[in-house]
Design an enzyme around this catalytic site. Structure first.
Site, PDB file in Angstrom:
ATOM      1  N   ASN A 153      -2.753   0.293   0.591  1.00  0.00           N
ATOM      2  CA  ASN A 153      -3.623   0.893  -0.321  1.00  0.00           C
ATOM      3  C   ASN A 153      -3.176   1.545  -1.489  1.00  0.00           C
ATOM      4  O   ASN A 153      -3.747   1.636  -2.517  1.00  0.00           O
ATOM      5  CB  ASN A 153      -4.759   1.688   0.591  1.00  0.00           C
ATOM      6  CG  ASN A 153      -5.564   2.306  -0.313  1.00  0.00           C
ATOM      7  OD1 ASN A 153      -6.527   1.672  -1.045  1.00  0.00           O
ATOM      8  ND2 ASN A 153      -5.403   3.671  -0.594  1.00  0.00           N
ATOM      9  N   ASP A 205      -3.242   4.823  -6.184  1.00  0.00           N
ATOM     10  CA  ASP A 205      -4.213   3.795  -5.653  1.00  0.00           C
ATOM     11  C   ASP A 205      -3.953   2.240  -6.329  1.00  0.00           C
ATOM     12  O   ASP A 205      -3.899   2.440  -7.385  1.00  0.00           O
ATOM     13  CB  ASP A 205      -5.722   4.322  -5.620  1.00  0.00           C
ATOM     14  CG  ASP A 205      -6.304   3.376  -4.928  1.00  0.00           C
ATOM     15  OD1 ASP A 205      -6.411   3.682  -3.716  1.00  0.00           O
ATOM     16  OD2 ASP A 205      -7.055   2.498  -5.280  1.00  0.00           O
ATOM     17  N   ASP A 246      -3.486   0.090   7.076  1.00  0.00           N
ATOM     18  CA  ASP A 246      -4.060   1.595   7.083  1.00  0.00           C
ATOM     19  C   ASP A 246      -5.009   1.662   6.063  1.00  0.00           C
ATOM     20  O   ASP A 246      -4.790   1.015   4.948  1.00  0.00           O
ATOM     21  CB  ASP A 246      -2.643   2.292   6.818  1.00  0.00           C
ATOM     22  CG  ASP A 246      -2.895   3.994   6.346  1.00  0.00           C
ATOM     23  OD1 ASP A 246      -3.349   4.546   7.406  1.00  0.00           O
ATOM     24  OD2 ASP A 246      -2.673   4.237   5.267  1.00  0.00           O
ATOM     25  N   HIS A 285     -10.474   1.920   1.890  1.00  0.00           N
ATOM     26  CA  HIS A 285     -10.243   2.165   0.694  1.00  0.00           C
ATOM     27  C   HIS A 285      -9.763   0.984  -0.153  1.00  0.00           C
ATOM     28  O   HIS A 285      -9.360   1.200  -1.303  1.00  0.00           O
ATOM     29  CB  HIS A 285      -9.287   3.501   0.523  1.00  0.00           C
ATOM     30  CG  HIS A 285      -9.464   4.522   1.271  1.00  0.00           C
ATOM     31  ND1 HIS A 285     -10.682   5.548   0.694  1.00  0.00           N
ATOM     32  CD2 HIS A 285      -9.526   4.820   2.553  1.00  0.00           C
ATOM     33  CE1 HIS A 285     -10.778   6.458   1.735  1.00  0.00           C
ATOM     34  NE2 HIS A 285     -10.204   6.092   2.589  1.00  0.00           N
ATOM     35  N   GLU A 302      -7.967  -0.333   9.872  1.00  0.00           N
ATOM     36  CA  GLU A 302      -8.349   1.215   9.990  1.00  0.00           C
ATOM     37  C   GLU A 302      -9.626   1.560   9.027  1.00  0.00           C
ATOM     38  O   GLU A 302      -9.540   1.641   7.926  1.00  0.00           O
ATOM     39  CB  GLU A 302      -7.113   2.268   9.676  1.00  0.00           C
ATOM     40  CG  GLU A 302      -7.602   3.564   9.870  1.00  0.00           C
ATOM     41  CD  GLU A 302      -6.708   4.542   9.194  1.00  0.00           C
ATOM     42  OE1 GLU A 302      -6.665   5.924   9.626  1.00  0.00           O
ATOM     43  OE2 GLU A 302      -6.009   3.959   7.957  1.00  0.00           O
TER      44      GLU A 302
END
Length: 730
Positions: free
Chosen positions: A142, A208, A238, A242, A270
């Protein structure tokens, strides 16, 4: 690194595994510049098991040894390993060593990390495959590193980076969502139910990645395909919440088939719980793979710290997703530090909860092993450069996955896998239960301080079976206890804080094919311990001072031969109770005492004469005592809650004038949990009828402490019961 609330620990990743992948993509795979060609390998035979050992932050040689010596022979299907890519190196943590969460800040996709280099990683995969164990990698895709890292910070392989520039990948400024791109001032997430913010704005100041871009997708897929080329079988990904769902689908659609099984890799996502927006809840992500079930882990904690009879209601729990779509866990590296799930620090409750998770038909079960810790940012054992040293099971590392009982339950889970329902769930009382999975396997669990004998419906054919918690089945018989079943039922003595489990593939060697016996031969106990040992549980009520631990020490070697340093440390159970179970010789008179020991080795013996007991010839034994010389008072369970925002790497603590709050020493302050961020919480046992002064502090990544402003906060505890605060950081 997910997050329903921003907190540094979220950086660490969630768990692994997940279900079969989704749509295929037609885009050509772009390999990472640091990867090298890998020779084709023949497919290997892997264990047919859904059970995973999560060896979090173990180095690669230690994982390889675990696969060879323990996981493969025990029948584990997979091992989950920590992120293998080069990460930022942050040596200036509060305890003076590299914090664990730095491995969730990538600076390149080179396989040179705290856990070893590319060659060691490849050798680990080969060794695990040779043992029949799949390998799942914790993948951080991410984001890259924090934009707030000090200038000059480098990666473990010496890679330079800055802000939004990662030349080793390469990524440049246009490859990231930037502050101001439909994000609040500062670029971080402020509304955790706003899907656009959650998927595009910075999580805890981490840069990001712009996963809408084809070139970014190609580079991420190139990194994952490099791992697949080395033999990786799947990924725990992970912070997937997002990443936009269609972006992630496009990335996994680019992945190669695995070498071992010729299919797309296994994926576990996740998706941290807590969002009220259905689009951000785990169920919305199952089209791209399995999801980690945080609700299940939290429900298990509630049961084992309360009444395990409530486990009968699991089908009615508000779980993250249906069983077929989840990776099930008791704990993970983020949650155990928040106290919202069980951890190794919960002693027998933690062990029994793992037995239950392996027995109950929900999701793909896992067993978590990592290093011990006393503060939330603590590093795994490592050398001066931050490289993690070899795992040595004991004081610094937890190795539950290789215990006799857990290995036995892995075999139990594999045997019962085809039966997806529980039958004859029996609650003998609030903390003693039993159930079976069809005609394949039965388990009984006793989460109380006294042995309990009860009769259970087992679903199994009549005969004699080996208890896989206390031993194994061999050609010569059972190395542990036995259970005799007649008419499908068995009368079993469940040891205090223990369990008994049997299945159709673990039968006594003297009677390999159990048959009905009209009159089963009587035994001293329907289930027994190994013939020369008695599981003896010591429980004592004590009030140790700050920095003291409670031990039992006695006249036999198992209790340290009267040397306190060699005694048995008792685990806090809450409410002033401390407990440990020790295997003592049977039919033996034992003298013992309880002591309190500081880290420096100072010993406080309880008063009075030596205590004594005589172990029985069979079964189990338990004693419950009060530390002689202590004044036992009713502590006031005081809940602290403060609303406070933090930046990446910061944690919030409460410190005050009483010993339980650190005596105004920030080093001994009580860590608050970010489980309900931005509200930080903890419950502390304080002395009754006491005037308490306190303040909140932030501990920063460089070890410095920021105190809140204003006068000391104050209150007086009542004579008993509970008390709660609700504060806002000043």
């Amino acid at each position: 690194m997910e997050s329903a609330r921003p907190h540094p620990r979220r950086r660490a990743g969630r768990l692994l595994l997940a279900a079969a992948l989704v749509a295929t993509g037609g885009t050509a795979v772009v390999t990472v510049a640091t990867s090298t060609a890998t020779p084709a390998r023949a497919a290997v035979a892997l264990n047919d098991s859904e059970v995973t050992a999560n060896l979090w932050e173990w180095n690669w040689p230690s994982v390889a040894a675990a696969c060879t010596d323990h996981l493969g022979p025990a029948g584990y299907g997979a091992v989950q390993v920590a992120p293998p890519q080069e990460s930022v190196s942050l040596p200036n943590s509060p305890d003076g060593v590299h914090p664990w969460f730095e491995v969730y800040q990538p600076v390149s996709y080179r396989l040179d990390s705290r856990f070893g280099n590319r060659q060691q990683f490849a050798a680990m995969v080969t060794a695990c495959h040779a043992a029949g164990v799949r390998v799942y990698v914790d993948a951080v895709v991410n984001h890259m590193a924090g934009t707030n890292n000090p200038a000059g910070t480098r990666g473990y392989a010496g890679t330079e980076f800055s802000g939004y520039s990662y030349p080793a990948v390469p990524y440049g400024s246009g490859d990231f969502h930037r502050p101001g791109d439909n994000c609040p001032t500062g670029g971080g997430i402020t509304d955790w139910n706003n899907e656009a913010q959650v998927t595009s704005c910075e999580l805890l100041s981490l840069s990001d990645l712009y996963t809408e871009k084809e070139t970014v997708r190609d580079k991420i897929a190139g990194y994952l395909n490099d791992l697949i080329g080395l033999g990786i079988d799947g990924f725990r990904v992970d912070a997937v919440k997002h990443i936009r769902k269609d972006d992630f689908a496009a990335i996994i659609g680019r992945l190669d088939n695995t070498v071992a099984e010729g299919r797309r890799p296994y994926v576990a996502q996740e998706i941290f719980d807590g969002a009220s927006n259905p689009a951000l809840q785990a169920r919305a992500f199952t089209g791209n793979g399995d999801v980690l079930d945080f609700g299940y882990a939290k429900g298990i904690r509630s049961a084992f710290l309360g009444s395990i009879a409530t486990l009968a209601n699991v089908p009615n729990w508000n779980l993250d997703a249906p069983s077929a779509n989840v990776f099930a866990m008791v704990t993970n590296h983020d949650l155990e530090r928040d106290g919202v799930v069980l951890s190794y620090q919960n002693g027998s409750d933690y062990v029994l909860a793992n037995y239950f998770a392996l027995a109950y038909p929900h999701g793909k079960p896992s067993v978590y092993d990592s290093f011990t810790w006393s503060n939330r940012n603590q590093s795994p054992p490592s050398d001066g450069a931050g490289r993690v040293t070899d795992t040595v099971c004991g004081a610094a590392w937890n190795c539950l996955s290789r215990s006799v009982g857990i290995k036995g339950m892995v075999g139990w889970a594999n045997t019962a896998r085809s039966v997806k329902a529980v039958s004859d769930f029996t609650a003998v009382n609030s903390n003693v239960i039993g159930f079976h999975r069809g005609d394949r396997a039965w388990i009984g669990i006793n989460d109380s301080g006294s042995a309990t004998t009860a009769t259970f419906a087992t679903g199994l054919a009549d005969g004699r079976y080996c208890d896989v918690i206390s031993g194994v089945a061999t050609a010569a018989g059972c190395t542990g206890g036995t259970v005799t079943i007649a008419g499908g039922r068995a009368t079993v003595t469940l040891p205090a804080n223990g369990a008994v489990a049997v299945h159709v593939n673990a039968r006594a060697g003297a009677n390999p094919s159990p048959t009905a016996s009209p009159t089963p031969a009587p035994t001293a106990s329907p289930t027994t311990n190994p013939t020369d040992r008695i599981a003896t549980t010591f429980t004592v009520s004590a009030t140790p001072a700050a920095g003291q631990d409670v031990y039992v020490v006695g006249g036999v070697p198992e209790l340290g031969s009267w040397v306190p340093a060699n005694g048995v440390k008792l685990t806090a159970q809450g409410g002033g109770a401390y407990r440990a179970t020790v295997d003592l010789p049977r039919s033996t008179a034992v003298e013992y005492k309880f002591v309190k020991v500081t880290a420096a080795g100072a010993v406080t013996w309880e008063s009075g004469a030596n205590r004594s007991l005589t172990t029985p010839a069979a079964g189990t034994y338990a004693v419950t005592e009060t530390f002689r010389g202590d004044t036992v008072s009713t502590a006031v369970a005081t809940s602290f809650a403060v609303t406070a925002t933090t930046s990446y790497g910061q944690n919030v603590f409460v410190v005050g004038n009483v010993a339980a709050l650190g005596g105004w020493n920030p080093a001994n302050a009580v860590a608050l949990s970010a489980a309900t961020y931005p509200v930080w919480r903890a419950t502390v046992d304080l002395p009754p009828n006491t005037a308490v002064e306190y303040k909140y502090v932030r501990k920063n990544p460089d070890g410095s402490v920021t105190w809140e402003s204003g006068a000391n906060r104050t209150f007086t505890t009542p004579a008993g019961g509970t008390r709660a605060t609700a504060d806002t950081w000043r």
